[in-house]
Design an enzyme around this catalytic site. Structure first.
Site, PDB file in Angstrom:
ATOM      1  N   ALA A   1      26.013   1.359  -5.919  1.00 27.43           N
ATOM      2  CA  ALA A   1      26.690   0.305  -6.757  1.00 27.43           C
ATOM      3  C   ALA A   1      26.781  -0.800  -5.979  1.00 27.43           C
ATOM      4  O   ALA A   1      27.504  -1.774  -6.674  1.00 27.43           O
ATOM      5  CB  ALA A   1      27.960   1.056  -7.043  1.00 27.43           C
ATOM      6  N   TYR A   2      26.547  -1.200  -4.937  1.00 26.81           N
ATOM      7  CA  TYR A   2      26.742  -2.194  -3.939  1.00 26.81           C
ATOM      8  C   TYR A   2      25.662  -3.395  -4.121  1.00 26.81           C
ATOM      9  O   TYR A   2      25.140  -3.774  -3.112  1.00 26.81           O
ATOM     10  CB  TYR A   2      26.781  -1.729  -2.479  1.00 26.81           C
ATOM     11  CG  TYR A   2      28.010  -0.845  -2.061  1.00 26.81           C
ATOM     12  CD1 TYR A   2      28.942  -0.594  -3.008  1.00 26.81           C
ATOM     13  CD2 TYR A   2      28.017  -0.512  -0.553  1.00 26.81           C
ATOM     14  CE1 TYR A   2      30.090   0.195  -2.610  1.00 26.81           C
ATOM     15  CE2 TYR A   2      29.275   0.475  -0.317  1.00 26.81           C
ATOM     16  CZ  TYR A   2      30.128   0.840  -1.137  1.00 26.81           C
ATOM     17  OH  TYR A   2      30.999   1.722  -0.703  1.00 26.81           O
ATOM     18  N   GLY A   3      25.354  -3.514  -5.370  1.00 25.72           N
ATOM     19  CA  GLY A   3      24.433  -4.662  -5.574  1.00 25.72           C
ATOM     20  C   GLY A   3      23.355  -4.327  -4.733  1.00 25.72           C
ATOM     21  O   GLY A   3      22.578  -3.286  -4.855  1.00 25.72           O
TER      22      GLY A   3
END
Length: 352
Positions: A55-57
């Site tokens: 989810a961290y880009g």
């Protein structure tokens, strides 16, 4: 750097772990090459646990690049469960996965997401694969079954949960035992001087079941850096989006901790990190540096040890097992999010 055993996995990890959210170019360091240098500096200092998430880009891609040639010396952890973000929702033009099946802890999504993480990380296995948030819509047996298959296939070495309530942690352990499935080896909860509620049940449960714990937010999401003071302008980027960075109760506690740190002869950041790793139930505390300067400051405190007197003083400021305020990012069970789950129909609310 000393090393601790990660639960009962047999893996040895550093008490400081490197978190990589701030290496995502959208919200953190906009220069991937600079982030890679920060990662290398952390590894050179003896940190051997690197934690990221899908989810961290673009964080996983940056970590994958940084670990080329050094993968075998790193305990690599990533997470699944939250929607993968191209940019964060609070950023102009932000987009996130809208497909409801591209999130959560279902077998369908876990099996898809792990392949994408392996590709972005440029590795053939993940040392620790974690469910980033509890998924009340998915039976824990299905989640553990999928994760067990990943361990048997060799794509994952160990599995863990994150921000899971103690009751859910225990249920997962029981389900794993009854069904002959792999059990969660770790938990990743929030923990700092400002948020100590996990001391009541989560950490004791983890210790009882031999789980390692990787605590996030040891600097109180920026509150314990010394850059958030009463009556002063806050220069933290997240202050515009996170209510806890302007919460007066939290700031009042910081104002009591600053002189304590001065009296102990250390920066507030060192006091906060030393506190987090002093608990016997904590395996590692996750650093979240954005720049080399941030990392250097935290590494300078790696030898700090807090005396009983200092820990007693901290207990007087924030009582053990309590939160000053609940974190914005903390997991909330459905009954706390949906009023209908905690209210009977009007016609049934009375006693008569």
């Amino acid at each position: 750097m000393q090393y601790r055993t990660l639960g009962r996995t047999g893996m040895k990890v550093s008490p400081y772990a490197l978190g990589t959210l701030m290496f995502a170019t959208v919200i953190g360091n906009p220069d991937p090459d600079d982030s890679i240098k920060v990662i290398h500096k952390a590894l050179d200092a003896g940190i051997n646990l690197v934690d990221t998430a899908d989810a961290y880009g673009d964080s996983e891609e940056i970590v994958g690049r940084a670990l080329k040639g050094r993968r075998d010396n790193v305990v690599l952890a990533t997470k699944v469960g939250l929607p993968r973000l191209n940019t964060l929702p609070r950023t102009p033009g932000a987009t996130a996965a809208t497909d409801p099946n591209q999130r959560g802890a279902s077998r369908r999504w876990i099996m898809t997401a792990v392949e994408s993480s392996l590709r972005r990380l440029q590795t053939d296995h993940i040392d620790l694969y974690q469910i980033q948030r509890p998924d009340p819509d998915t039976d824990i047996e299905e989640t553990l079954s999928a994760l067990s298959d990943l361990i048997r296939s060799g794509k994952v070495r160990a599995i863990g949960s994150s921000t899971m309530p103690a009751s859910d942690m225990i249920e997962a352990q029981w389900v794993a035992e009854r069904r002959g499935l792999e059990r969660f080896h770790t938990e990743q909860p929030p923990y700092s001087i400002l948020n100590r509620s996990i001391e009541s049940e989560v950490l004791p449960a983890a210790q009882r079941y031999g789980m390692g714990t990787l605590v996030w937010g040891p600097l109180g999401q920026g509150m314990l850096t010394g850059r958030v003071r009463k009556g002063e302008q806050n220069d933290l980027r997240r202050a515009r989006f996170s209510k806890h960075l302007t919460d007066e109760r939290r700031i009042d506690v910081v104002e009591q901790l600053v002189p304590l740190a001065d009296e102990a002869g250390m920066p507030l950041t060192h006091l906060a990190m030393a506190f987090a790793v002093a608990h016997p139930g904590v395996t590692s505390a996750i650093l979240g540096p954005r720049t080399m300067e941030h990392l250097d400051d935290l590494l300078a405190g790696v030898d700090v040890t807090l005396t009983d007197e200092i820990l007693d003083r901290i207990d007087e400021i924030v009582a053990p097992g309590t939160d000053v305020t609940r974190l914005d990012q903390a997991y909330l069970p459905p009954a706390l999010l949906n009023p209908n789950l905690r209210r009977r129909p009007v016609s049934e609310r009375g006693a008569a």
